[in-house]
Write an enzyme that holds these catalytic residues in place. Sequence first.
Site, PDB file in Angstrom:
ATOM      1  N   HIS A 144      92.355 -31.989  55.152  1.00 47.26           N
ATOM      2  CA  HIS A 144      92.583 -32.867  54.008  1.00 47.26           C
ATOM      3  C   HIS A 144      91.699 -32.499  52.812  1.00 47.26           C
ATOM      4  O   HIS A 144      92.177 -32.349  51.680  1.00 47.26           O
ATOM      5  CB  HIS A 144      92.342 -34.317  54.426  1.00 47.26           C
ATOM      6  CG  HIS A 144      92.688 -35.332  53.385  1.00 47.26           C
ATOM      7  ND1 HIS A 144      91.812 -35.703  52.385  1.00 47.26           N
ATOM      8  CD2 HIS A 144      93.799 -36.087  53.206  1.00 47.26           C
ATOM      9  CE1 HIS A 144      92.373 -36.638  51.633  1.00 47.26           C
ATOM     10  NE2 HIS A 144      93.581 -36.885  52.111  1.00 47.26           N
ATOM     11  N   ASP A 154      85.198 -36.117  50.567  1.00 45.77           N
ATOM     12  CA  ASP A 154      86.387 -35.969  51.400  1.00 45.77           C
ATOM     13  C   ASP A 154      85.972 -35.512  52.793  1.00 45.77           C
ATOM     14  O   ASP A 154      84.865 -35.845  53.242  1.00 45.77           O
ATOM     15  CB  ASP A 154      87.362 -34.977  50.746  1.00 45.77           C
ATOM     16  CG  ASP A 154      88.814 -35.361  50.962  1.00 45.77           C
ATOM     17  OD1 ASP A 154      89.275 -35.249  52.118  1.00 45.77           O
ATOM     18  OD2 ASP A 154      89.467 -35.768  49.997  1.00 45.77           O
ATOM     19  N   SER A 195      96.601 -39.216  47.874  1.00 48.71           N
ATOM     20  CA  SER A 195      95.517 -38.234  48.027  1.00 48.71           C
ATOM     21  C   SER A 195      95.856 -36.928  47.331  1.00 48.71           C
ATOM     22  O   SER A 195      94.963 -36.220  46.854  1.00 48.71           O
ATOM     23  CB  SER A 195      95.278 -37.933  49.517  1.00 48.71           C
ATOM     24  OG  SER A 195      94.416 -38.856  50.100  1.00 48.71           O
TER      25      SER A 195
END
EC number: 3.4.14.10
Length: 797
Positions: free
Chosen positions: A216, A141, A581
């Site tokens: 994120h 990620d 996600s």
Amino acid sequence: MFTAFSAEDRAIYLVLMEGDSLAFNGGSPSSRLNLNSEISKAHAKQLEDSHDQLLQSNLETGSYSKLYSFKHVANGFAVHTTPSQAEKLKYAPSVKLVERDRGAKLMTTYTPRFLELPEGVWTQEGGQRNAGEGIVIGFVDSGINPVHLSFAYNPLSPFTSNISHFSGACETGPLFPATSCNGKIVSAKFFSAGALAIATLNSSVDFLSPFDSDGHGSHVASVAAGNAGVPVVVNGFYYGQASGMAPRARIAIYKAVYPTVGTLADVVSAIDEAIRDGVDVLALSVGPDEPPLGRVTFLSMFDVFMLYARRAGVFVVQAAGNRGPDPSSVVSYSPWAVGVASSGTDRIYPSSIVLGNGARIEGVGLSGPTFGYRLLQHRLVLAKDAINPIGSFPRTPPYVEECQFPQALDPRLVIGSIVICTFSEGFYNRTSTLNAIINTARALGFMGFVLVASPAYGDFIAEPVPFAVSGILVPNLTNSQVILQYYEQQTFKDERGFPTRLAARASIGEGRAASFTGQAPIVSRFSSRGPDFIDRDRKPADVLKPDILAPGHQIWGAWSPISALEPSLVGQSFALLSGTSMATPHIAGIAALIKQYNPSWTPSMIASAISTTATKYDKNGELIMAEGSDIGSKYPSTPFDFGAGFVSPSHAMDPGLVLSSGYEDYISFLCSLHDTNPSTIRTVTGELCNKPLDHPANLNLPSVTISALNGSQIVRRVFMNVESKPETYSSSVLPPNGTTVDISPPSFTIAPQGTQELGIQFNVTQAMDQFTYGEIVLTGSLNHIVRIPLSVFPVSI
């Protein structure tokens, strides 16, 4: 002197080579590599040298730069070169596959309770103090924020498990000292060769370290494995406590995507390294956002790396994509990776604006109320009526009606007022932002703002983002018109149209208090849909995608205060996000819990348990609905929306029966595809097609999908009893429209660890013009229920 390649733009190419990687040297797969042995070191050097020699002997000097050598689960490399040089590589000796890099994109306080983990699975695992203990989850990620409380190590609650199967390392760099790997975070690495090759990185956000400047990666990691009971505070307001699905699992970070750019080269190199380190579960909320060019979807470089990860014994979970609700929009294709769709929960954050005439209008907005709410109302003014008369700015919608620029508004009219901004051209074109409204409101001293829908653009989609000032979004055009009509009735203007008296009043209510009502789960509008497909022409495949549905809409998770791509969240430690996600780490964490409880289970057994115990009904007992393309529309969902259904962790821990597939089965599946040939399979995987399946639908998956059913077809499934007692199962069938389905044998008794093959015969009774759906339900005498979704396209009788 100019050479032929100097006029061409370079790109990144991924190359697969013949010969075994370290994990499969000699054809013997091992998920735990002894990389420190002299034999492994010698083999690794031999592979790397062979890559260098191939490049030197086939490409012109100065025309390329090698970015990575893949050695652990795949034998290959990434190279930055020109298209003409890449073409040469295709015909070089020992080269199996050359693929241009398609780039990579990024795809919870309440979800643990919505999934009944505290009362169910966590209780089985000894409570949240033990849930996930001994399991390592790897995250490819944008990195991690190592100082976040979700990833802190508590010396008063030390880890007791042995993770000697894992051998990671802690790379350091900006904002990521060696102390970042603290026992909760057990490994952290970053991969940047691809990013550096094709972009000029911004040193203020593109840190060459595992640090997450985006947010994120931190969000995803906290949803799967964040510590339990972490207080969520945003803009000074307490929203509750956050917990990951497996709060005692360890975290291994592989940063491969940067705020400026993401490349597939960095992502697959990160996957290669994660498998080398020995992660148990691999979470991929990143990946290519489009199918490969000129190749079967299952044989893209990304999918091949996931196949090798599964071969090495790793459970791989990936985001299904955010291109819904269009059909065949999934970007998760392969049966060896679990593709996750997104749903909402029954938690909502209602907000409202009360007008001076007593009308109450519902909306969305995570903000506090205006001063004196319920007692005081404040002047309401339309941005168009508050234009600065002496301003020298363009009279475009972002300036005139969208509240994007403070200089466009008259400070005397807007200070202390609730300003009506309009969702117009700039928002429609995605050039205007909510953050700009908030900045304008703070700069000019708004009491609050309301963003209303415009008749020219209709309803818009509104998500509850935290506002630092009082604010509300009213995305429904009908409700917006109520506000605007009241405002016009209370506003007096001269002959030129300038307001002379602003008599409209309003107040904005509390928008930060959660309410737990309504239908849930519902498949999110953005969640990518099936059917799965085999090529860029969207030819349907005999594999169900997505695989499973999990919460992914409005999910709280850890954040990075730098918040490189989301200015409205700068300085915050938590964010409320939506996307597949966010759904993916829910399944990663649940898989970790199942692996902890059943350490001998293979990835496909875990995937089967998650699938066969899922539910297709919402909390009210009705069929799960899916959001449609029109805002506010819903329709009854199908397996192409939710896969096997909504995940049920407590049932997945005790599934009764599982269906299992191994690496050889996946090769047999590939060899059975009509769209490829044995030489292609051998070229890409190095494997011979000695035992192709009779039909691709015969891969032993916990679902059956037949993309073209002609007349009659028998599909076989083999079940294994994972319980400690024998159990008798009886079958029932809901046949897809246009078919009959017969099960043989209709009932059976199966011993512990025993297996049972079922023959499933499909007969077309009526040709249809689309897929139709059904299910097989096996009901056990010990109360186990096993569901197998059916998706069939009856073509001819």
